[in-house]
Scaffold this motif. Structure first.
Motif, PDB file in Angstrom:
ATOM      1  N   GLN A 163       6.110  -0.387  -6.639  1.00 33.29           N
ATOM      2  CA  GLN A 163       4.979  -0.903  -7.414  1.00 33.29           C
ATOM      3  C   GLN A 163       3.966  -1.644  -6.561  1.00 33.29           C
ATOM      4  OE1 GLN A 163       6.766  -2.787 -10.853  1.00 33.29           O
ATOM      5  NE2 GLN A 163       7.297  -0.743 -11.557  1.00 33.29           N
ATOM      6  N   PRO A 164       3.385  -0.941  -5.592  1.00 36.94           N
ATOM      7  CA  PRO A 164       2.408  -1.553  -4.697  1.00 36.94           C
ATOM      8  C   PRO A 164       1.097  -1.878  -5.425  1.00 36.94           C
ATOM      9  CG  PRO A 164       2.444   0.811  -4.381  1.00 36.94           C
ATOM     10  CD  PRO A 164       3.528   0.500  -5.360  1.00 36.94           C
ATOM     11  N   VAL A 165       0.385  -2.830  -4.907  1.00 33.47           N
ATOM     12  CA  VAL A 165      -0.901  -3.217  -5.513  1.00 33.47           C
ATOM     13  C   VAL A 165      -1.995  -3.254  -4.445  1.00 33.47           C
ATOM     14  CG1 VAL A 165       0.071  -4.525  -7.440  1.00 33.47           C
ATOM     15  CG2 VAL A 165      -0.332  -5.657  -5.244  1.00 33.47           C
ATOM     16  N   LEU A 216      -1.924   0.098  -2.590  1.00 28.79           N
ATOM     17  CA  LEU A 216      -2.053   1.131  -3.616  1.00 28.79           C
ATOM     18  C   LEU A 216      -3.189   2.091  -3.263  1.00 28.79           C
ATOM     19  CD1 LEU A 216      -1.219   2.242  -6.365  1.00 28.79           C
ATOM     20  CD2 LEU A 216      -2.775   0.604  -7.432  1.00 28.79           C
ATOM     21  N   LEU A 237       5.469   9.432  -5.143  1.00 33.25           N
ATOM     22  CA  LEU A 237       5.960   9.139  -6.496  1.00 33.25           C
ATOM     23  C   LEU A 237       7.037   8.047  -6.452  1.00 33.25           C
ATOM     24  CD1 LEU A 237       5.628  10.218  -9.432  1.00 33.25           C
ATOM     25  CD2 LEU A 237       7.576  11.704  -9.004  1.00 33.25           C
ATOM     26  N   ASP A 285       4.377  14.294  -1.614  1.00 34.22           N
ATOM     27  CA  ASP A 285       4.060  13.959  -3.005  1.00 34.22           C
ATOM     28  C   ASP A 285       5.240  13.232  -3.666  1.00 34.22           C
ATOM     29  OD1 ASP A 285       1.528  14.313  -3.890  1.00 34.22           O
ATOM     30  OD2 ASP A 285       1.867  16.216  -4.901  1.00 34.22           O
ATOM     31  N   LEU A 304       5.478   4.637  -5.572  1.00 34.74           N
ATOM     32  CA  LEU A 304       4.776   4.035  -6.712  1.00 34.74           C
ATOM     33  C   LEU A 304       5.772   3.504  -7.732  1.00 34.74           C
ATOM     34  CD1 LEU A 304       1.880   6.608  -7.303  1.00 34.74           C
ATOM     35  CD2 LEU A 304       1.646   4.271  -6.452  1.00 34.74           C
ATOM     36  N   ALA A 305       6.825   4.267  -7.972  1.00 32.17           N
ATOM     37  CA  ALA A 305       7.770   3.896  -9.029  1.00 32.17           C
ATOM     38  C   ALA A 305       8.663   2.732  -8.610  1.00 32.17           C
ATOM     39  CB  ALA A 305       8.622   5.101  -9.402  1.00 32.17           C
ATOM     40  N   LEU A 306       9.111   2.761  -7.354  1.00 33.79           N
ATOM     41  CA  LEU A 306      10.132   1.798  -6.954  1.00 33.79           C
ATOM     42  C   LEU A 306       9.548   0.533  -6.323  1.00 33.79           C
ATOM     43  CD1 LEU A 306      12.769   4.286  -5.484  1.00 33.79           C
ATOM     44  CD2 LEU A 306      12.589   3.387  -7.817  1.00 33.79           C
TER      45      LEU A 306
END
Lengths: 231, 231
Positions: free
Chosen positions: A71-73, A77, A64, A60, A67-69
């Protein structure tokens, strides 16, 4: 940046595969604890829970950070969100293994307690479902994921059958009630594990679909030289 | 961009509050269906499940869009991930309400079936826990979230007590077995709802902590004129 993201996605997948194999092993132990009435195996299952919980937390946290570092799309994602759900499903399977192990301990203290043939049937089916759900995730194999979904109904039917059989047993001899309630508890927990493997299979299908969509989108982009930048 | 993110976070919170109030209402109906033996209320609960499922899906999609298009970081990201978990917890509470409603239907068909006083006790406690968990989320109120955690143990104790009471009933009169199994099922589902409200309360605490951390970081930044840009 792109390469780092790829590397971290690979590492996330590896962590999940590792967690999956631990959960699979622990679930197998819980089943053997029930069928072979081995209290020591049940104890192992209960002790393993903490390890599974900390694996979940680690994954987890990795998600986190990702996602934060990074920023996948798009499909990356989607993969990450599917991974998050599978992570949670696996941890919950671990919890059900603990419940099953506790019932195994209660049963092994009652030498007279009966076993119903539906329990090993359900256990074998659920075990196969878990293996196939994890393999379908590793190989991204949608047809295998579909097989998991189909078996779920059969496990549900067996779960209902166990309750009816226990009612018969108890009406015949009230001394079977404690053991009977443990059998119902085991059956219900197996049924919940089957549900959770179904969730995993559905996540695999969702993830596979996203790949297909991505693939089509890229083909389209190549053809039309689209340059989508908004919003 | 910043303002749009804020607006969408606000809208996500509103959607979750709405979903929370629907789930709370449905759970209340399920309890009344059991205690007042009202089959029509049970039917309403079962019918509401589809609505709750589609609310969950909508919120999940909104979260996916938010992550993909706004690429939030730090405490906004934590809020979104907490929202995702609360969303899933609420949907699962809806599932347990359906199970409770199904047992209510089974019970209302057995006029002779007994009720145990622990069931309304558990129902009242769980109902309060759900209300407090949702309020603590709306108000971001950590002390209220703490209250929820404390009540969970009491519900667990009552759940175990129900199983023991049913065993006594059945040993006394085997005709009570079917009704007894429904009471155990209701009790177990109430206990699971209590667990899920505990999850929500824990998410609120996690989220509140992130705010505090953010707040401190900002204070620190103001004082030291830090300019953290990496990684």
């Amino acid at each position: 940046m792109e390469r780092r993201l790829e590397r971290e996605l690979e590492s996330l997948k590896t962590s999940l595969i590792k967690m999956g194999s631990v959960v699979e092993e622990v679930f197998g132990l819980a089943i053997r604890a029930v069928l072979d009435r081995k209290e020591d195996l049940a104890q192992k299952v209960i002790e393993a829970d903490e390890r599974i919980n900390s694996m979940e937390l680690e994954i987890d946290n990795a998600i986190l950070d990702l996602l934060a570092l990074q920023q996948p799309v798009a499909s990356d994602l989607r993969f990450i969100l599917a991974a998050q759900k599978i992570n949670n499903d696996l941890e919950r399977i671990g919890d059900h293994a603990v419940n099953i192990a506790e019932s195994a301990q209660a049963l092994s203290r009652k030498s007279e307690a009966e076993m119903l043939r539906e329990i090993p049937q359900m256990a074998a089916m659920t075990n196969t479902m878990l293996r196939e759900a994890l393999d379908s995730f590793i190989q991204l194999n949608p047809p295998m994921a579909q097989t998991v979904l189909k078996t779920d109904d059969e496990v549900d039917d067996l779960n209902r059958l166990v309750a009816r059989r226990v009612i018969e047993l108890v009406k015949d001899d009230t001394r079977t009630i404690e053991g009977g309630l443990e059998l119902i508890r085991i059956s219900r927990n197996l049924e919940r594990v089957a549900d959770l493997t179904t969730n995993i299979a559905e996540e695999v299908l969702f993830e596979a679909e996203a790949r297909v969509v991505k693939h089509h989108a890229e083909e389209k982009k190549d053809t039309h030289h689209e340059n989508y930048r908004e919003p």
